[in-house]
Design an enzyme around this catalytic site. Structure first.
Site, PDB file in Angstrom:
ATOM      1  N   HIS A  97      11.814  -2.332  11.844  1.00  0.00           N
ATOM      2  CA  HIS A  97      11.417  -1.093  10.873  1.00  0.00           C
ATOM      3  C   HIS A  97      10.818  -0.089  11.770  1.00  0.00           C
ATOM      4  O   HIS A  97       9.989  -0.366  12.729  1.00  0.00           O
ATOM      5  CB  HIS A  97      10.066  -1.517   9.884  1.00  0.00           C
ATOM      6  CG  HIS A  97      10.051  -0.164   8.796  1.00  0.00           C
ATOM      7  ND1 HIS A  97       9.042   0.673   8.973  1.00  0.00           N
ATOM      8  CD2 HIS A  97      10.576  -0.224   7.572  1.00  0.00           C
ATOM      9  CE1 HIS A  97       9.165   1.519   8.151  1.00  0.00           C
ATOM     10  NE2 HIS A  97       9.875   1.107   7.188  1.00  0.00           N
ATOM     11  N   GLU A  99       8.231   1.715  11.627  1.00  0.00           N
ATOM     12  CA  GLU A  99       6.834   1.854  11.838  1.00  0.00           C
ATOM     13  C   GLU A  99       6.471   0.707  12.927  1.00  0.00           C
ATOM     14  O   GLU A  99       5.607   0.850  13.795  1.00  0.00           O
ATOM     15  CB  GLU A  99       5.960   1.762  10.458  1.00  0.00           C
ATOM     16  CG  GLU A  99       6.078   2.695   9.635  1.00  0.00           C
ATOM     17  CD  GLU A  99       6.177   2.397   7.954  1.00  0.00           C
ATOM     18  OE1 GLU A  99       5.950   1.454   7.851  1.00  0.00           O
ATOM     19  OE2 GLU A  99       6.623   3.177   7.548  1.00  0.00           O
ATOM     20  N   GLU A 169      17.356   3.970   7.895  1.00  0.00           N
ATOM     21  CA  GLU A 169      16.178   4.873   7.466  1.00  0.00           C
ATOM     22  C   GLU A 169      15.991   5.865   8.466  1.00  0.00           C
ATOM     23  O   GLU A 169      15.264   5.774   9.492  1.00  0.00           O
ATOM     24  CB  GLU A 169      15.095   3.846   7.251  1.00  0.00           C
ATOM     25  CG  GLU A 169      15.184   2.503   6.397  1.00  0.00           C
ATOM     26  CD  GLU A 169      13.870   2.126   6.150  1.00  0.00           C
ATOM     27  OE1 GLU A 169      13.410   2.103   4.707  1.00  0.00           O
ATOM     28  OE2 GLU A 169      13.051   1.588   6.809  1.00  0.00           O
ATOM     29  N   GLY A 175       8.764   8.268   3.940  1.00  0.00           N
ATOM     30  CA  GLY A 175       7.146   8.668   3.311  1.00  0.00           C
ATOM     31  C   GLY A 175       6.826   9.960   3.276  1.00  0.00           C
ATOM     32  O   GLY A 175       5.903  10.369   3.160  1.00  0.00           O
TER      33      GLY A 175
HETATM   34  P1  13P Z   1       9.388   5.561   1.648  1.00  0.00           P
HETATM   35  O1  13P Z   1      10.379   4.983   0.560  1.00  0.00           O
HETATM   36  O2  13P Z   1       8.023   5.341   1.276  1.00  0.00           O
HETATM   37  O3  13P Z   1       9.801   6.649   1.998  1.00  0.00           O
HETATM   38  O4  13P Z   1       9.431   4.153   2.671  1.00  0.00           O
HETATM   39  C1  13P Z   1      10.955   3.777   3.028  1.00  0.00           C
HETATM   40  C2  13P Z   1      10.719   2.748   3.985  1.00  0.00           C
HETATM   41  O5  13P Z   1      10.239   2.803   4.972  1.00  0.00           O
HETATM   42  C3  13P Z   1      11.035   1.511   3.656  1.00  0.00           C
HETATM   43  O6  13P Z   1      10.905   0.345   4.401  1.00  0.00           O
END
Ligand code: 13P
Length: 252
Positions: A97, A99, A169, A175
């Site tokens: 991910h 993050e 993503e 986010g």
């Molecule tokens: P959001 O839907 O909050 O933009 O997050 C996406 C995400 O990182 C899913 O792993």
């Protein structure tokens, strides 16, 4: 045939009680939906995996982990192994991910080790990747994505691809409320599918589910999911609300 998938990544949200309520709510609200060839996944934090698993029994919801360590066991304070996940009934794990990459320094090399470990342990991997805003602005998004896949994933054998789900993503859409347009998502997903065909085989390209993630919500899900190469979504914020998550599942 590849599956359609809607997966909720709950990130570092929900305490024990909130997790129970959310799982129960989702379980109930999707009970009567015709989910042919469609999977519904939720990813709570490690501490809440077990209670979520208890509450999804005999339902269509699957519980997945948000991360795992690449070693079997040992002096890795704060980490969780594949074997530990399997021992409580987890069958899938999110790896890579954005993050984890940006906030916790996970490199392509570490992710490649995690992927190998998860595959060898029989876990399904939901492999995340995506470009930063500056990559897209400078028209480098295809190169960046290709690199992430080559370094993190393309070392695995063709026969392991039945254990892989891809999640594109774009970091600038996570986010932020800003979503890739359905056309941008389709363009990238088609590019990825083409890479799978070149590197592996048509059957790998055809059978691998490619999810889109980044500000998916009830209002935009249907349009994004309608694209030919978009097989579902990895949902952050909107997966924390039963109605929103259910509406996104309905959109598929
Ligand atoms: P959001 O839907 O909050 O933009 O997050 C996406 C995400 O990182 C899913 O792993």
């Amino acid at each position: 045939m590849r599956s359609k998938i809607v997966a909720g990544n709950w990130k570092m949200n929900n305490n024990s009680k909130e997790t129970k309520t959310l799982v129960k709510g989702i379980r109930k609200s999707i009970k009567k939906l015709p989910l042919e060839n469609t999977r519904v996944l939720v990813a709570p934090t490690f501490v809440n995996l077990m209670s979520a698993i208890k509450r999804i029994k005999k339902s269509k919801v699957e519980v997945v982990a948000q991360n795992m360590h690449q070693e079997n066991n040992g002096a890795f304070t704060g980490e969780v192994s594949a074997d530990m996940l399997k021992s409580i009934g987890v069958k899938s794990v999110i790896i890579g991910h954005s993050e984890r990459r940006s906030l916790f320094g996970e490199t392509d090399e570490v992710l490649a080790l995690k992927v190998t470990k998860a595959i060898n342990e029989g876990l399904e991997v939901i492999f995340c990747f995506g470009e930063q805003l500056e990559d897209r602005k400078s028209n480098n998004h295809f190169t960046v994505v290709k690199n992430q896949l080559e370094k993190g994933l393309f070392h695995i054998e063709a026969n392991a691809w039945s254990q892989i789900v891809l999640a594109y993503e774009p970091v600038w859409a996570i986010g932020t409320g800003e979503t890739a347009s359905p056309e941008q998502a389709q363009e990238m997903h088609a590019f990825i599918r083409n890479l799978l065909q070149e590197k592996y085989h048509t059957s790998v390209a055809d059978n691998t589910s490619i999810l889109y993630g980044g500000s998916v919500k009830p209002s935009n899900a249907e349009e994004i999911f309608s694209k030919q190469d978009v097989d579902g979504g990895l949902i952050g914020g909107a997966s924390l609300n039963v109605k929103d998550f259910t509406d996104i599942i309905k959109a598929i």
